[in-house]
Design a protein around this motif. Structure first.
Motif, PDB file in Angstrom:
ATOM      1  N   ALA A 125       0.845  -1.204   0.000  1.00  0.00           N
ATOM      2  CA  ALA A 125       0.000   0.000   0.000  1.00  0.00           C
ATOM      3  C   ALA A 125       0.875   1.246   0.000  1.00  0.00           C
ATOM      4  CB  ALA A 125      -0.936  -0.007   1.202  1.00  0.00           C
ATOM      5  N   THR A 126       1.635   1.427  -1.053  1.00  0.00           N
ATOM      6  CA  THR A 126       2.536   2.577  -1.144  1.00  0.00           C
ATOM      7  C   THR A 126       1.854   3.803  -1.743  1.00  0.00           C
ATOM      8  OG1 THR A 126       3.335   1.778  -3.277  1.00  0.00           O
ATOM      9  CG2 THR A 126       4.579   1.103  -1.315  1.00  0.00           C
ATOM     10  N   SER A 127       0.626   3.620  -2.210  1.00  0.00           N
ATOM     11  CA  SER A 127      -0.136   4.736  -2.767  1.00  0.00           C
ATOM     12  C   SER A 127      -1.619   4.524  -2.484  1.00  0.00           C
ATOM     13  CB  SER A 127       0.092   4.833  -4.280  1.00  0.00           C
ATOM     14  OG  SER A 127      -0.656   5.896  -4.829  1.00  0.00           O
ATOM     15  N   PHE A 128      -2.316   5.612  -2.184  1.00  0.00           N
ATOM     16  CA  PHE A 128      -3.759   5.567  -1.902  1.00  0.00           C
ATOM     17  C   PHE A 128      -4.471   6.604  -2.742  1.00  0.00           C
ATOM     18  CE2 PHE A 128      -1.764   4.086   1.993  1.00  0.00           C
ATOM     19  CZ  PHE A 128      -2.577   3.035   2.403  1.00  0.00           C
ATOM     20  N   THR A 129      -5.655   6.263  -3.195  1.00  0.00           N
ATOM     21  CA  THR A 129      -6.540   7.276  -3.752  1.00  0.00           C
ATOM     22  C   THR A 129      -7.302   7.895  -2.594  1.00  0.00           C
ATOM     23  OG1 THR A 129      -8.407   5.759  -4.037  1.00  0.00           O
ATOM     24  CG2 THR A 129      -6.830   5.931  -5.880  1.00  0.00           C
ATOM     25  N   VAL A 130      -7.882   9.054  -2.814  1.00  0.00           N
ATOM     26  CA  VAL A 130      -8.711   9.687  -1.789  1.00  0.00           C
ATOM     27  C   VAL A 130      -9.882   8.773  -1.434  1.00  0.00           C
ATOM     28  CG1 VAL A 130     -10.253  11.632  -1.305  1.00  0.00           C
ATOM     29  CG2 VAL A 130      -8.050  12.036  -2.413  1.00  0.00           C
ATOM     30  N   GLU A 131     -10.434   8.099  -2.437  1.00  0.00           N
ATOM     31  CA  GLU A 131     -11.557   7.183  -2.194  1.00  0.00           C
ATOM     32  C   GLU A 131     -11.160   6.024  -1.286  1.00  0.00           C
ATOM     33  OE1 GLU A 131     -10.624   8.340  -5.172  1.00  0.00           O
ATOM     34  OE2 GLU A 131     -12.297   9.761  -5.423  1.00  0.00           O
ATOM     35  N   GLU A 132      -9.943   5.500  -1.469  1.00  0.00           N
ATOM     36  CA  GLU A 132      -9.471   4.411  -0.609  1.00  0.00           C
ATOM     37  C   GLU A 132      -9.267   4.880   0.821  1.00  0.00           C
ATOM     38  OE1 GLU A 132      -7.089   1.669  -3.913  1.00  0.00           O
ATOM     39  OE2 GLU A 132      -6.050   3.315  -2.886  1.00  0.00           O
ATOM     40  N   LEU A 133      -8.706   6.065   0.973  1.00  0.00           N
ATOM     41  CA  LEU A 133      -8.519   6.605   2.317  1.00  0.00           C
ATOM     42  C   LEU A 133      -9.865   6.866   2.992  1.00  0.00           C
ATOM     43  CD1 LEU A 133      -5.564   9.093   1.695  1.00  0.00           C
ATOM     44  CD2 LEU A 133      -5.486   6.977   3.040  1.00  0.00           C
ATOM     45  N   TYR A 174      -8.613  18.647   9.773  1.00  0.00           N
ATOM     46  CA  TYR A 174      -8.271  18.901   8.368  1.00  0.00           C
ATOM     47  C   TYR A 174      -8.322  17.617   7.552  1.00  0.00           C
ATOM     48  CZ  TYR A 174      -5.971  20.526   4.187  1.00  0.00           C
ATOM     49  OH  TYR A 174      -5.711  20.828   2.879  1.00  0.00           O
ATOM     50  N   PHE A 175      -7.757  16.546   8.072  1.00  0.00           N
ATOM     51  CA  PHE A 175      -7.728  15.270   7.349  1.00  0.00           C
ATOM     52  C   PHE A 175      -9.138  14.766   7.083  1.00  0.00           C
ATOM     53  CE2 PHE A 175      -7.635  10.632   7.136  1.00  0.00           C
ATOM     54  CZ  PHE A 175      -6.595  10.394   6.239  1.00  0.00           C
ATOM     55  N   THR A 176      -9.986  14.803   8.089  1.00  0.00           N
ATOM     56  CA  THR A 176     -11.349  14.288   7.916  1.00  0.00           C
ATOM     57  C   THR A 176     -12.147  15.136   6.941  1.00  0.00           C
ATOM     58  OG1 THR A 176     -11.940  15.443   9.978  1.00  0.00           O
ATOM     59  CG2 THR A 176     -11.509  13.076  10.125  1.00  0.00           C
ATOM     60  N   GLU A 177     -11.923  16.444   6.967  1.00  0.00           N
ATOM     61  CA  GLU A 177     -12.636  17.308   6.014  1.00  0.00           C
ATOM     62  C   GLU A 177     -12.154  17.034   4.593  1.00  0.00           C
ATOM     63  OE1 GLU A 177     -13.654  22.022   5.161  1.00  0.00           O
ATOM     64  OE2 GLU A 177     -12.514  21.450   6.940  1.00  0.00           O
ATOM     65  N   ALA A 178     -10.842  16.907   4.405  1.00  0.00           N
ATOM     66  CA  ALA A 178     -10.275  16.721   3.074  1.00  0.00           C
ATOM     67  C   ALA A 178     -10.563  15.335   2.512  1.00  0.00           C
ATOM     68  CB  ALA A 178      -8.764  16.956   3.115  1.00  0.00           C
ATOM     69  N   ILE A 179     -10.549  14.312   3.376  1.00  0.00           N
ATOM     70  CA  ILE A 179     -10.689  12.933   2.907  1.00  0.00           C
ATOM     71  C   ILE A 179     -12.125  12.417   3.013  1.00  0.00           C
ATOM     72  CG2 ILE A 179      -9.982  10.541   3.316  1.00  0.00           C
ATOM     73  CD1 ILE A 179      -7.837  12.342   1.969  1.00  0.00           C
ATOM     74  N   VAL A 180     -12.738  12.615   4.171  1.00  0.00           N
ATOM     75  CA  VAL A 180     -14.090  12.081   4.386  1.00  0.00           C
ATOM     76  C   VAL A 180     -15.159  13.035   3.870  1.00  0.00           C
ATOM     77  CG1 VAL A 180     -15.699  11.194   6.121  1.00  0.00           C
ATOM     78  CG2 VAL A 180     -13.245  10.764   6.371  1.00  0.00           C
ATOM     79  N   LEU A 210      -0.969   2.019   9.834  1.00  0.00           N
ATOM     80  CA  LEU A 210      -1.244   3.109   8.893  1.00  0.00           C
ATOM     81  C   LEU A 210      -1.634   4.334   9.702  1.00  0.00           C
ATOM     82  CD1 LEU A 210      -1.869   4.203   5.979  1.00  0.00           C
ATOM     83  CD2 LEU A 210      -4.207   3.357   6.329  1.00  0.00           C
ATOM     84  N   GLY A 211      -1.053   5.467   9.389  1.00  0.00           N
ATOM     85  CA  GLY A 211      -1.383   6.667  10.150  1.00  0.00           C
ATOM     86  C   GLY A 211      -1.219   7.933   9.333  1.00  0.00           C
ATOM     87  N   VAL A 230      -0.454  10.025  -2.388  1.00  0.00           N
ATOM     88  CA  VAL A 230      -1.898  10.234  -2.393  1.00  0.00           C
ATOM     89  C   VAL A 230      -2.309  10.704  -3.788  1.00  0.00           C
ATOM     90  CG1 VAL A 230      -3.824  11.564  -1.446  1.00  0.00           C
ATOM     91  CG2 VAL A 230      -1.981  10.775   0.061  1.00  0.00           C
ATOM     92  N   ASP A 231      -3.323  10.058  -4.323  1.00  0.00           N
ATOM     93  CA  ASP A 231      -3.851  10.416  -5.641  1.00  0.00           C
ATOM     94  C   ASP A 231      -5.125  11.235  -5.461  1.00  0.00           C
ATOM     95  OD1 ASP A 231      -4.874  10.605  -8.175  1.00  0.00           O
ATOM     96  OD2 ASP A 231      -4.625   8.489  -8.684  1.00  0.00           O
ATOM     97  N   GLY A 232      -5.007  12.532  -5.662  1.00  0.00           N
ATOM     98  CA  GLY A 232      -6.156  13.423  -5.516  1.00  0.00           C
ATOM     99  C   GLY A 232      -6.954  13.580  -6.795  1.00  0.00           C
ATOM    100  N   GLY A 233      -6.645  12.754  -7.806  1.00  0.00           N
ATOM    101  CA  GLY A 233      -7.371  12.815  -9.070  1.00  0.00           C
ATOM    102  C   GLY A 233      -6.487  13.003 -10.278  1.00  0.00           C
ATOM    103  N   ASN A 234      -5.228  13.366 -10.027  1.00  0.00           N
ATOM    104  CA  ASN A 234      -4.279  13.597 -11.119  1.00  0.00           C
ATOM    105  C   ASN A 234      -3.043  12.709 -11.019  1.00  0.00           C
ATOM    106  OD1 ASN A 234      -5.698  15.813 -12.465  1.00  0.00           O
ATOM    107  ND2 ASN A 234      -5.239  16.986 -10.608  1.00  0.00           N
ATOM    108  N   GLY A 235      -3.224  11.551 -10.407  1.00  0.00           N
ATOM    109  CA  GLY A 235      -2.109  10.621 -10.249  1.00  0.00           C
ATOM    110  C   GLY A 235      -1.481  10.725  -8.874  1.00  0.00           C
ATOM    111  N   PRO A 236      -0.742   9.675  -8.454  1.00  0.00           N
ATOM    112  CA  PRO A 236      -0.135   9.651  -7.123  1.00  0.00           C
ATOM    113  C   PRO A 236       0.951  10.718  -6.960  1.00  0.00           C
ATOM    114  CG  PRO A 236      -0.088   7.472  -8.173  1.00  0.00           C
ATOM    115  CD  PRO A 236      -0.462   8.452  -9.218  1.00  0.00           C
ATOM    116  N   VAL A 237       0.918  11.402  -5.821  1.00  0.00           N
ATOM    117  CA  VAL A 237       1.912  12.438  -5.516  1.00  0.00           C
ATOM    118  C   VAL A 237       2.321  12.291  -4.055  1.00  0.00           C
ATOM    119  CG1 VAL A 237       2.385  14.914  -5.383  1.00  0.00           C
ATOM    120  CG2 VAL A 237       0.893  14.031  -7.187  1.00  0.00           C
TER     121      VAL A 237
END
Length: 313
Positions: A125-133, A174-180, A210-211, A230-237
């Motif tokens: 799990a070296t990369s996550f999409t926002v949906e996965e998080l 911030y994390f919960t607002e951005a991800i959830v 995971l944290g 993290v992939d926010g829609g434009n690929g993993p960064v």
């Protein structure tokens, strides 16, 4: 009698020499500056305070770490001069300050990215999409999403062990607002702590850990942890100085703040400290792993603070 007189004289001398704080001309207590709040903002505030103590060693600068929410609670009651914050003040927190006749100014001091961290032995799990998080952290996941292969069938059939900041943390908000999608909306069955070092130890000691926390804490512990993209829609960064500053690391990058209340302006040491903070923050941000703002941005914050001082004389 001579001995008693000598003791009295010596006692008075000790008290006189030690009592260098007193009151300033405006009625505020000089010689002390009280700060509390975000554990994320703490490293840069402490770095500034250390430099300030070198030039003003007689000023006692104390810094607590009760989380952004905890800091705003104290700030709203008028218990501290400055509140460190990793998010803007909430409407209900501002209302408490208003009830207590506390006026304040919000100042940006640096930028930070939130790091999603895994154990170095985690090679899946070296990369996550926002949906996965979101699937991992949303409230509906509690008691249901327990294993890695529930997120991705190619990942191990092993339990996910989650670590994150406590609910008083601005990082959590911030994390919960951005991800959830809603601030404070999260599953509750994870190891929570306001002390980021506890989270570092948790993930670094657990292959299936995971944290998330501020990027600066990852960089200070990069020998113990691995950084996920993290992939926010434009690929993993991956978060870095460049990706946070240029906005490509989305949605987990943000400004960091300090808040100063108007009653503290009676203390000239607080005013001097805040100006010193804005002058030195750019250089010190880099030293502690944050991303400095531009000179123009710091100048704008200084102008904002000076106007606040002038308006509240």
């Amino acid at each position: 009698m001579k001995k008693v007189l000598l003791i009295a004289i010596l006692s008075f001398a000790v008290i006189s020499c030690g009592n260098n704080k007193g009151q300033d001309k405006n009625g505020g207590e000089s010689g002390t500056i009280s700060i509390d709040g975000s554990s994320t903002v703490y490293p840069i505030t402490e770095a500034v305070a250390e430099e300030f103590r070198a030039v003003r060693p007689e000023v006692d600068v104390t810094i607590g770490v009760s989380g952004t929410g905890g800091g705003f609670q104290k700030f709203g009651r008028g218990e501290i001069n400055i509140s460190d914050a990793s998010r803007p003040i909430k409407a209900e927190e501002a209302a408490v300050a208003k009830e207590n006749n506390i006026n304040y100014v919000e100042l940006e001091v640096a930028y930070d990215g939130l790091a999603v961290v895994i154990n170095p032995e985690n090679d899946w799990a070296t990369s996550f999409t926002v949906e996965e998080l979101k699937k991992i952290w949303e409230p509906a996941a509690q008691g249901k999403i327990k294993k890695w292969n529930q997120i991705n069938p190619t990942w191990p059939n092993e339990e996910i062990h989650l670590f994150g900041p406590g609910v008083a943390s601005g990082t959590f908000d911030y994390f919960t607002e951005a991800i959830v999608g809603k601030s404070g909306s999260s599953r509750g069955d994870f190891t929570a702590s306001e002390d980021d070092n506890v989270l570092v130890q948790g993930v670094s000691g657990d292959k299936y850990g995971l944290g998330f926390f501020g990027l600066a804490y990852y960089e200070a512990n990069s020998d113990k942890l691995a950084l996920a993209s993290v992939d926010g829609g434009n690929g993993p960064v991956k978060p870095s100085t460049e990706t946070v500053k240029n906005g490509t690391y989305t949605p987990l990058s943000r400004p960091l703040y300090i808040y100063v209340n108007s009653s503290s302006l009676n203390n000239p040491d607080v005013v001097e400290f805040v100006r010193f903070y804005l002058e030195e923050a750019g250089a010190l941000a880099k030293d502690v792993g944050y991303i400095a703002m531009t000179k123009e941005e710091y100048a704008a914050q200084m102008e904002k603070f000076n106007k606040f001082v002038a308006d509240n004389k």
